[in-house]
Design a protein around this motif. Sequence first.
Motif, mmCIF file in Angstrom:
data_model
loop_
_atom_site.group_PDB
_atom_site.id
_atom_site.type_symbol
_atom_site.label_atom_id
_atom_site.label_comp_id
_atom_site.label_asym_id
_atom_site.label_seq_id
_atom_site.Cartn_x
_atom_site.Cartn_y
_atom_site.Cartn_z
ATOM 1 N N TYR A 183 -6.949 9.029 6.180
ATOM 2 C CA TYR A 183 -6.894 7.369 6.876
ATOM 3 C C TYR A 183 -6.402 7.347 8.174
ATOM 4 C CZ TYR A 183 -6.372 5.602 1.880
ATOM 5 O OH TYR A 183 -6.693 5.326 0.684
ATOM 6 N N ARG A 189 -4.460 1.673 10.945
ATOM 7 C CA ARG A 189 -5.182 0.781 9.978
ATOM 8 C C ARG A 189 -4.452 0.870 8.555
ATOM 9 N NH1 ARG A 189 -7.438 -3.602 9.774
ATOM 10 N NH2 ARG A 189 -8.976 -2.966 8.223
ATOM 11 N N GLU A 228 -2.589 -2.141 6.683
ATOM 12 C CA GLU A 228 -2.825 -2.481 4.911
ATOM 13 C C GLU A 228 -1.570 -2.374 4.040
ATOM 14 O OE1 GLU A 228 -5.625 -3.073 3.635
ATOM 15 O OE2 GLU A 228 -6.889 -3.137 5.643
#
Length: 323
Positions: A84, A88, A92
């Motif tokens: 990941y 971001r 999330e």
Amino acid sequence: MPVTVVRFNLVAPGAAPAALSARYRAALEMAAYADAHGISTVQTEEHHGAADNWLPSPFAFAGAVFGATRTIAVTVSAVIGPLYEPLRLAEEIAVLDLLSGGRLVTVAGIGYRPEEYALFDVDWTRRGRLQDELLETLLKAWSGEAFAYRGRTVRLTPRPFTEPHPLLLVGGSSKAAARRAARLGLPFFPSAYLPELEAYYKERLTEYGTEGWVMMPAAETPLLHIAEDPDRAWAHYGEHFLHEARTYASWQSGRIRSAVRSAATTVEELRAEGVYRILTPEQCVTLGAGSLVLHPLAGGMPVEEGWRSLRLFSERVLPGVGG
């Protein structure tokens, strides 16, 4: 009362998109039913590029579950952290934490399949350093304050609902994972019953002057299916459990320690091992486990059979164990 968990990984070997869509929607309906009957947690996970359609996007699934439920928690166990982009992922998780009112639990591991790293062009040999950066970034990002990130100053909004931050555990079966958790003052989630690793983690907490705790599977943590006639269920549906067990076995090297670890090559061997168990409601009530993990759609289990298991669990097991 034991902790009650319904696990979903949405595996469906050979399923066409329409069948997968129906399976995903059934899982959401099951989550809503579980929520209404007092089951405490939905557990999900991620794997990528699997031939049997293993769920690759646990946070999207968690968001859908939160939209269909009111109180049940969702545990992502485990997210493969180095795959990941840290900023971001921080966003999330913050949004899911806000949407759910704090019902998301994230266990961050590093995975054990080099092919998943290759799929996303992530360097397998850097996975430890990437995991360090990810966890450090998440904690800084959720503070709402500006911080240095890859040579620039950044600040993320909105802040999560949960104070001081959404529940984040470090998962793994290595001393490196335990050290990482202790250094950051994060709780540790061993991937199997590893009391020696728990002791090591606690020693590192003292060394680093941090605080934390351990959430560890019991020595036996069977994955359960409930049926009126276990012999018939094994005969009709045992291949679905065997598929999942053999898939795990093909992925895990000798160094991997996992609560779901099987050497079985036949349904009969799998049944004898006890990693997967099909029990009557009465047998489940008397199991005496600290946690009951129901796996209603294991290995492509037919949806109607998954519903039978979930209803028996909710209507005849939960009342008997204090639900």
